[in-house]
Design a protein around this motif. Sequence first.
Motif, PDB file in Angstrom:
ATOM      1  N   TYR A 178      -6.556   1.597   9.256  1.00 29.01           N
ATOM      2  CA  TYR A 178      -7.516   0.538   8.878  1.00 29.01           C
ATOM      3  C   TYR A 178      -8.561   0.343   9.983  1.00 29.01           C
ATOM      4  O   TYR A 178      -9.754   0.221   9.710  1.00 29.01           O
ATOM      5  CB  TYR A 178      -6.709  -0.743   8.642  1.00 29.01           C
ATOM      6  CG  TYR A 178      -7.491  -1.962   8.261  1.00 29.01           C
ATOM      7  CD1 TYR A 178      -8.325  -1.969   7.138  1.00 29.01           C
ATOM      8  CD2 TYR A 178      -7.365  -3.147   8.997  1.00 29.01           C
ATOM      9  CE1 TYR A 178      -9.023  -3.123   6.777  1.00 29.01           C
ATOM     10  CE2 TYR A 178      -8.051  -4.289   8.644  1.00 29.01           C
ATOM     11  CZ  TYR A 178      -8.880  -4.267   7.537  1.00 29.01           C
ATOM     12  OH  TYR A 178      -9.568  -5.402   7.180  1.00 29.01           O
ATOM     13  N   PRO A 229       2.509 -12.010   3.224  1.00 27.18           N
ATOM     14  CA  PRO A 229       1.062 -11.891   3.014  1.00 27.18           C
ATOM     15  C   PRO A 229       0.242 -11.893   4.302  1.00 27.18           C
ATOM     16  O   PRO A 229      -0.683 -11.089   4.453  1.00 27.18           O
ATOM     17  CB  PRO A 229       0.739 -13.108   2.133  1.00 27.18           C
ATOM     18  CG  PRO A 229       2.025 -13.409   1.438  1.00 27.18           C
ATOM     19  CD  PRO A 229       3.121 -13.060   2.411  1.00 27.18           C
ATOM     20  N   SER A 230       0.587 -12.769   5.268  1.00 25.03           N
ATOM     21  CA  SER A 230      -0.238 -12.826   6.496  1.00 25.03           C
ATOM     22  C   SER A 230      -0.133 -11.508   7.274  1.00 25.03           C
ATOM     23  O   SER A 230      -1.093 -11.063   7.907  1.00 25.03           O
ATOM     24  CB  SER A 230       0.209 -13.995   7.373  1.00 25.03           C
ATOM     25  OG  SER A 230       1.580 -13.834   7.678  1.00 25.03           O
ATOM     26  N   LEU A 232       0.500  -8.494   5.889  1.00 29.76           N
ATOM     27  CA  LEU A 232      -0.261  -7.482   5.123  1.00 29.76           C
ATOM     28  C   LEU A 232      -1.733  -7.587   5.469  1.00 29.76           C
ATOM     29  O   LEU A 232      -2.399  -6.581   5.733  1.00 29.76           O
ATOM     30  CB  LEU A 232      -0.096  -7.680   3.613  1.00 29.76           C
ATOM     31  CG  LEU A 232       1.267  -7.419   2.971  1.00 29.76           C
ATOM     32  CD1 LEU A 232       1.115  -7.336   1.449  1.00 29.76           C
ATOM     33  CD2 LEU A 232       1.924  -6.170   3.506  1.00 29.76           C
ATOM     34  N   GLU A 233      -2.218  -8.809   5.488  1.00 28.03           N
ATOM     35  CA  GLU A 233      -3.653  -8.988   5.752  1.00 28.03           C
ATOM     36  C   GLU A 233      -4.002  -8.540   7.170  1.00 28.03           C
ATOM     37  O   GLU A 233      -5.033  -7.906   7.402  1.00 28.03           O
ATOM     38  CB  GLU A 233      -4.051 -10.448   5.521  1.00 28.03           C
ATOM     39  CG  GLU A 233      -5.554 -10.578   5.518  1.00 28.03           C
ATOM     40  CD  GLU A 233      -6.054 -11.904   4.968  1.00 28.03           C
ATOM     41  OE1 GLU A 233      -5.318 -12.576   4.216  1.00 28.03           O
ATOM     42  OE2 GLU A 233      -7.199 -12.255   5.312  1.00 28.03           O
ATOM     43  N   HIS A 234      -3.112  -8.840   8.106  1.00 28.30           N
ATOM     44  CA  HIS A 234      -3.351  -8.424   9.494  1.00 28.30           C
ATOM     45  C   HIS A 234      -3.395  -6.890   9.605  1.00 28.30           C
ATOM     46  O   HIS A 234      -4.246  -6.328  10.295  1.00 28.30           O
ATOM     47  CB  HIS A 234      -2.233  -8.982  10.386  1.00 28.30           C
ATOM     48  CG  HIS A 234      -2.343  -8.581  11.812  1.00 28.30           C
ATOM     49  ND1 HIS A 234      -3.080  -9.285  12.726  1.00 28.30           N
ATOM     50  CD2 HIS A 234      -1.813  -7.521  12.489  1.00 28.30           C
ATOM     51  CE1 HIS A 234      -3.009  -8.694  13.904  1.00 28.30           C
ATOM     52  NE2 HIS A 234      -2.246  -7.620  13.786  1.00 28.30           N
ATOM     53  N   CYS A 235      -2.482  -6.214   8.906  1.00 29.79           N
ATOM     54  CA  CYS A 235      -2.387  -4.747   9.048  1.00 29.79           C
ATOM     55  C   CYS A 235      -3.453  -4.010   8.245  1.00 29.79           C
ATOM     56  O   CYS A 235      -3.907  -2.945   8.663  1.00 29.79           O
ATOM     57  CB  CYS A 235      -1.015  -4.243   8.592  1.00 29.79           C
ATOM     58  SG  CYS A 235       0.312  -4.756   9.666  1.00 29.79           S
ATOM     59  N   GLY A 237      -6.020  -5.778   5.902  1.00 34.73           N
ATOM     60  CA  GLY A 237      -7.025  -6.590   5.216  1.00 34.73           C
ATOM     61  C   GLY A 237      -6.547  -7.049   3.841  1.00 34.73           C
ATOM     62  O   GLY A 237      -5.384  -6.861   3.471  1.00 34.73           O
ATOM     63  N   LYS A 238      -7.485  -7.640   3.097  1.00 32.19           N
ATOM     64  CA  LYS A 238      -7.118  -8.264   1.813  1.00 32.19           C
ATOM     65  C   LYS A 238      -6.630  -7.247   0.782  1.00 32.19           C
ATOM     66  O   LYS A 238      -5.929  -7.587  -0.168  1.00 32.19           O
ATOM     67  CB  LYS A 238      -8.345  -8.997   1.250  1.00 32.19           C
ATOM     68  CG  LYS A 238      -8.760 -10.205   2.077  1.00 32.19           C
ATOM     69  CD  LYS A 238      -9.170 -11.379   1.190  1.00 32.19           C
ATOM     70  CE  LYS A 238      -9.538 -12.613   1.989  1.00 32.19           C
ATOM     71  NZ  LYS A 238      -8.461 -13.095   2.878  1.00 32.19           N
ATOM     72  N   ASP A 239      -7.034  -5.977   0.982  1.00 31.55           N
ATOM     73  CA  ASP A 239      -6.709  -4.949  -0.014  1.00 31.55           C
ATOM     74  C   ASP A 239      -5.290  -4.399   0.053  1.00 31.55           C
ATOM     75  O   ASP A 239      -4.852  -3.695  -0.854  1.00 31.55           O
ATOM     76  CB  ASP A 239      -7.625  -3.730   0.221  1.00 31.55           C
ATOM     77  CG  ASP A 239      -8.913  -3.871  -0.536  1.00 31.55           C
ATOM     78  OD1 ASP A 239      -9.069  -4.904  -1.197  1.00 31.55           O
ATOM     79  OD2 ASP A 239      -9.736  -2.946  -0.438  1.00 31.55           O
ATOM     80  N   LEU A 240      -4.598  -4.665   1.153  1.00 31.60           N
ATOM     81  CA  LEU A 240      -3.320  -3.951   1.336  1.00 31.60           C
ATOM     82  C   LEU A 240      -2.305  -4.298   0.244  1.00 31.60           C
ATOM     83  O   LEU A 240      -1.582  -3.423  -0.244  1.00 31.60           O
ATOM     84  CB  LEU A 240      -2.755  -4.207   2.745  1.00 31.60           C
ATOM     85  CG  LEU A 240      -1.488  -3.429   3.078  1.00 31.60           C
ATOM     86  CD1 LEU A 240      -1.623  -1.943   2.790  1.00 31.60           C
ATOM     87  CD2 LEU A 240      -1.068  -3.629   4.533  1.00 31.60           C
ATOM     88  N   GLN A 241      -2.277  -5.571  -0.149  1.00 35.12           N
ATOM     89  CA  GLN A 241      -1.347  -5.974  -1.216  1.00 35.12           C
ATOM     90  C   GLN A 241      -1.552  -5.090  -2.458  1.00 35.12           C
ATOM     91  O   GLN A 241      -0.600  -4.597  -3.059  1.00 35.12           O
ATOM     92  CB  GLN A 241      -1.603  -7.444  -1.562  1.00 35.12           C
ATOM     93  CG  GLN A 241      -0.682  -8.001  -2.632  1.00 35.12           C
ATOM     94  CD  GLN A 241       0.434  -8.858  -2.032  1.00 35.12           C
ATOM     95  OE1 GLN A 241       0.201  -9.681  -1.153  1.00 35.12           O
ATOM     96  NE2 GLN A 241       1.643  -8.636  -2.500  1.00 35.12           N
TER      97      GLN A 241
END
Length: 552
Positions: A178, A229-230, A232-235, A237-241
Amino acid sequence: MAQNQSDLYLGLDLSTQQLKYTVINHDHDIIAEAAVHFDRDLPEFHTTNGAIAEGDVVTSPTLMWVKAIDILLERLSKNTDIKIENIKGISGAGQQHGSVYWNKEGLETLASLDVSRTLEDQLQGAFSVKQSPIWQDASTTSQCRSLENLVGGPQGLADLTGSKGYERFTGNQIAKLYEQNPSAYDATARISLVSSFIASVLLGQLAPVDVADGSGMNMMDIHTHKWIPSILEHCGGKDLQKKLESEPVEGGTNLGAINSYFVTRYGFSSECTIAPFTGDNPATLVSMNLEQGDCVVSLGTSDTMLMYLPEANPTTESHLMSHPTNPEAYMGMLCYKNGSLTREKIRDEYAEGDWTTFNNLLHQAPPGLSNGCNRRGYYYYMQEIIPFAKGFHRFENDIAVDEFTGTKEEVASYNVRAIVESQFLSMKVRTSRMLDTHGKSSDASHLKRILATGGAASNPNLLQVLSNVFNIPVYKKQGMNSASLGGALLAKFAVRRLHGYSGTFEQMMEDEQRDKVAHQLVAEPQAEYTEVYNDLVEGFVRLEQVVIANTQ
Ligand SMILES: Nc1ncnc2c1ncn2[C@@H]1O[C@H](COP(=O)(O)OP(=O)(O)OP(=O)(O)O)[C@@H](O)[C@H]1O
Ligand SMILES: O=C(CO)[C@@H](O)[C@H](O)CO
């Protein structure tokens, strides 16, 4: 579809050096085993021991794994001992932590495979990252520290995900992509683990991550089995989920029927079920049928120590993973990068590349390596995980030396014995620390047996030292490929559940395993040596601290 005595179950294991299969029948007898060896069978991918190392960056070509699936299934379909249409379910394992990056076109191709062409031919352009990072990678230290900082430090991350930040754990690998290669990250539609990648190929669509293998990512809540979720977003961004698509699933779930490509091309039944694939270590645990007081030592490319844990007490030195078949329980694990490949280095340097010579040298050096001079060796050809150290380090009477003193043959025998003893002493020290943490809640505080597996467990000389160092007997099971056997058992469990079975995996093993005397005694502690190793522990730990300080 009723259960039938002719039913078969297939387990696959995409490990570091090879892709293996094991087929079992209703009674769990092994009907067939085979493997595709990456370096030998697929030399065009130029791997060494299944990987390509460029310093701390270690990868495997994703397409090599795809081609290995083509070859393995071709071999399976030609095996006259097996009626492929009788295979009712498929599950398996992958080397843990490694990741596969699918692009949009790749997923579309996967959903519409042409039966006249190989997978390799069709999936050449399917991956946005062509070299999959694997568990030997050590290039994400900054991502690990950053993730730990997000959640209050190493223990904070371990409390949430089961482990502190480890370089090979998938969340840190994704974070590196990323940060450093945004175009490849953006071109990635979905991300699989090695395990869920094979399940995806067989299903013809993205398969979910299994909870046990999901706990090797630093991104899954070890208690609820959901993504955090926090993190995932850290690793990523918003798209990882979205790139992970769905929450992790429990072992034994039915993911759907095999893709029609495999039905037409190889003759699988269209009702053959695909169950979630797990990590090679959880699958090994599954195959071992543990009793109270058992632990597993797997001597594969990596060396690992595995045990059943009833409660979560995460530490920063061991891994806590979700249990592959019991949603309430956990698997404790130690993992060493310097397992078989580092023993091979010493074999090649001092024992003419031959295990028999290696074994003879092992017997020539005194157990404990003292004999007038206290010798000790620590061997980390690759960046080790526990402890975080690198290089070869030798000591005589606590003084660092470049090489042991003695005749050529003595030096060879000291190095052979020192590597074997130090690897097992490290395991012993860290196993007892893990048990101290879990002691209050766990029967495991009274270890009674080691169940050994992995390629190097074929060497009884190593297992004798293991038994002496731990002071408990070592047992082995029939069949060498425990992760693919575990996969075949998981496949059977999923099929049984699909047809109404409501028991646990352990009950199925108890009720349906024909051969109850599955473990054979291979080594018992020798009283004259076990004391030697007890006395060595303190010095071993002290000098290990020196090694760690010298390699920081
Ligand atoms: N007689 C022996 N003595 C010691 N080691 C051996 C012997 N025979 C095989 N090995 C080791 O076994 C290793 C392969 O083990 P295994 O087949 O379990 O690997 P793998 O499944 O690819 O690894 P992993 O499960 O860690 O991904 C080889 O690298 C080799 O060094
Ligand atoms: O990194 C690990 C476990 O954490 C290795 O054991 C791989 O699973 C390869 O076998």
